[in-house]
Scaffold this active site. Structure first.
Site, short mmCIF file in Angstrom:
data_model
loop_
_atom_site.label_atom_id
_atom_site.label_comp_id
_atom_site.label_asym_id
_atom_site.label_seq_id
_atom_site.Cartn_x
_atom_site.Cartn_y
_atom_site.Cartn_z
N GLU A 37 0.82 -1.22 0.00
CA GLU A 37 0.00 0.00 0.00
C GLU A 37 0.84 1.26 0.00
OE1 GLU A 37 -3.59 1.87 2.74
OE2 GLU A 37 -3.44 -0.29 2.50
N TYR A 82 0.48 -2.02 13.33
CA TYR A 82 -0.47 -1.23 12.53
C TYR A 82 -1.33 -0.38 13.46
CZ TYR A 82 -3.86 -0.20 8.85
OH TYR A 82 -4.67 0.43 7.93
N ASP A 92 -2.71 -2.78 3.81
CA ASP A 92 -3.07 -2.83 5.23
C ASP A 92 -4.29 -3.73 5.42
OD1 ASP A 92 -1.05 -1.02 5.69
OD2 ASP A 92 -2.37 0.73 5.69
N ASP A 112 -7.19 -3.92 6.72
CA ASP A 112 -8.47 -3.39 7.17
C ASP A 112 -9.39 -3.30 5.96
OD1 ASP A 112 -7.47 -1.24 5.75
OD2 ASP A 112 -7.21 0.06 7.49
#
Length: 615
Positions: free
Chosen positions: A8, A329, A113, A115
């Site tokens: 990312e 994170y 990431d 999420d």
């Protein structure tokens, strides 16, 4: 076998490449000066000695917008609820780099990431890769699951890939479309209406957002409560005693009354007695709990209240530390550690620090307490914690504060609770009861490593015995006035947004920053505390919308956005579909838009009146 890996952020791509290659990789430039391509060998499960190219994006690759025929000024804003939506590539050079690298690749592996937003960016990466190589299909994508950049953790993520979560992709896609349609339609309507009465300048924009306005609504509501507060006088009785040269104050168990005559009558009855009696003496062990494991919301709240740092700056510093491999994170809702978490390795890495190393050593050598378990688990990331050690003198100012705070909080989580001895004496004077308290902190425990929490011994009580008759040195009737609430702090605003489902742990800071940048609120410092105050324009907008009747719909309260966030969770869990939620939310906001449009003249006039009254 050729594997294309895409992270990312450029910093993540570099760190993961170092770990997977053992430091043996070649670097190629791309058309974007920040994006590098790293070539190396790595053996994946059942795929030995693969040729790997690791590259990255820089956040979102693709955005959604309306076609040219629906741009500002080319249609009435209400048509945007049903207008077509098109995709636009935000960073063509990065998009093209992925397409080019995918041409000769057999497999795509996503390193975004872990999420919901990361899943969607992963899907954007797939679109870029698929354009360059139609043989790459979404169902065959490998997706790494990682939460920090510690070597063994990254290797486990590489060797245990999972599937891309397409339900999470649908949830983000739904949220983006609702935000676009609602935000654009109301923003255009508001801006043109306010410009017509010269409330805003020609080049300005009065933006509306489904999170932005409820956030502003919290600030305006608190401001009005402070402004409209009327103090009330009250009366109470207080007793001062002295024994063995030790003085103490006893507080009335009734608190206070707003009826002066009633308190006067009770006080007169007390004055008939020269002495009081200690009718109860209680001593009990009391505990000051160590903190829970750290979430994103708690990080932002604490950095705001402790360091006077904005939520945006706190999260930004934490992300920089994560990108460099120092923290886990920092976007997580989880406040419990998994049973398999390796605490001792983290302690060992912190032992050398001159500030907290002795505490880490104590936990490493002599054992630690299992951290308290909260009630939240996003099933994606553990609580925020230190990963690798860094000398904080090498960090920027905000990073230094955030890193030390995270380390100390992590160590405090693994310490014992603080313990004290609480003494409570109950005095009877006439027929009235009064109490006094004393606290002796007997075991500081976690407080020694966690200076952000204060718990001190108080002045000790005289050595009373139950049944003692004591002379009343000073029994007085006093008065006071009720105090208004304080204006809104950023820490309080973050709490309200979190409780009411306004945004996510990762976007709360962005919404606060947005109402500041739009001049709907300003930050004002009073003493050592910074408050958030609405501007006349912010007040006018919220009061004008509150004046409308939306049939159980409010554009300045959190209910609609909370409904959307709950619906997005249901999409992620497979309990509903993107299409169902889209139609439901569009219907509600279209209804509110229609009422706003019909009453725009009244809304603008009321807004102007409020602005003039508060300027």
């Amino acid at each position: 076998m050729k594997i294309l890996c895409v992270a990312e952020k450029p910093s993540i791509a570099k760190e993961v490449s170092k770990i997977l290659s053992g430091g043996r990789f070649q670097v190629r430039n791309s058309q974007n000066k920040y994006i590098k391509n790293y070539d190396f060998k790595f053996s994946f499960p059942n795929q030995a000695n693969c040729d790997v190219t690791m590259t990255s994006v820089a956040g979102h690759l693709i955005n959604i917008d309306f076609p040219p025929s629906f741009q500002w000024g080319k249609c009435v804003p209400g048509k945007l609820f049903d207008a077509a939506v098109i995709e636009k590539v935000l960073k063509q050079d990065i998009f093209d780099n992925i397409s080019k690298e995918a041409r000769n690749s057999n497999k795509l592996m996503i390193w975004t990431d872990c999420d919901r937003e990361g899943e969607y960016i992963g899907y954007e990466i797939f679109k870029a890769a698929n354009k360059g190589n139609r043989q790459i299909e979404v169902g065959d994508i490998w997706r790494s699951k990682f939460s920090h950049l510690e070597r063994n953790h990254v290797l486990r993520a590489a060797n245990n890939p999972i599937k891309l979560d397409l339900k999470a992709v649908d949830a983000v896609s739904c949220r983006m479309e609702i935000d676009l349609r609602v935000g654009a339609s109301f923003t255009r309507l508001l801006t043109e209406g306010l410009k017509s009465k010269s409330i805003i300048d020609k080049g300005d924009v009065a933006s509306y957002g489904t999170c932005q306005f409820p956030t502003l609504g919290f600030v305006v509501d608190r401001y009005k409560r402070v402004k409209n507060f009327t103090p009330e006088q009250f009366w109470y009785i207080q007793v001062d005693l002295e024994k063995d040269d030790v003085k103490c104050n006893f507080n009335w168990t009734r608190g206070h009354f707003f009826d002066r005559l009633h308190v006067m009558n009770l006080y007169q009855e007390c004055l008939k007695h020269k002495e009081g009696k200690i009718i109860k003496l209680e001593q009990r062990r009391t505990t000051n709990w160590r903190p829970l494991p750290l979430t994103t919301v708690e990080l932002q709240k604490d950095c705001s209240s402790i360091f006077k740092m904005s939520a945006k700056d706190a999260l930004g510093a934490a992300e920089k530390l994560y990108n460099r491999g120092f923290l886990s994170y920092p976007r997580t809702e989880t406040d419990k550690f998994p049973a398999s978490f390796d605490f001792k390795t983290i302690f060992g890495r912190q032992k050398s620090d001159p500030r907290w190393g002795n505490h880490a050593t104590e936990l490493f050598d002599n054992g630690y307490e299992n951290p308290r378990a909260g009630k939240h688990d996003d099933n994606a990331h553990p609580p925020i914690h230190p990963v690798n050690y860094v000398n904080i003198n090498e960090l920027a100012a905000d990073e230094k504060k955030v890193y030390e705070y995270v380390v100390r909080r992590f160590l405090a989580c693994c310490c014992k609770d603080a313990v004290g001895q609480q003494t409570t004496a109950t005095l009877k004077w006439g027929i009235e009861l009064f109490t006094a308290n004393g606290l002796m902190v007997t075991e500081r425990n976690y407080l020694d490593v966690y200076p952000y929490k204060k718990w001190e011994s108080s002045k000790q009580l005289p050595k009373f015995q139950q049944g003692d008759m004591v002379s009343i040195k000073n029994g007085v009737m006093k008065d006071g006035k009720t105090s208004p609430p304080n204006h809104m702090t950023e820490a309080e605003l973050i709490s309200l947004m979190d409780i009411n489902g306004i945004g996510t742990d990762a976007t709360i800071a962005e919404h606060i920053e947005k109402i500041v940048s739009r001049s709907y609120v300003v930050k004002q410092k009073k003493g050592k505390v910074e408050y958030i105050i609405p501007t006349p324009l912010g007040m006018g907008l919220i009061e004008s919308f509150d004046k409308m009747h939306f049939d159980n719909i409010s554009l300045s309260k959190p209910f609609l956005r909370k409904k959307l966030e709950l619906s997005l969770d249901q999409i992620s869990k497979g309990e509903t579909t993107k299409e169902t939620v889209l139609e439901d939310m569009k219907m509600l906001y279209r209804q509110a838009y229609s009422i706003s449009n019909q009453n725009m003249v009244n809304l603008v006039d009321h807004c102007k009146t409020v602005i003039q009254a508060n300027s």
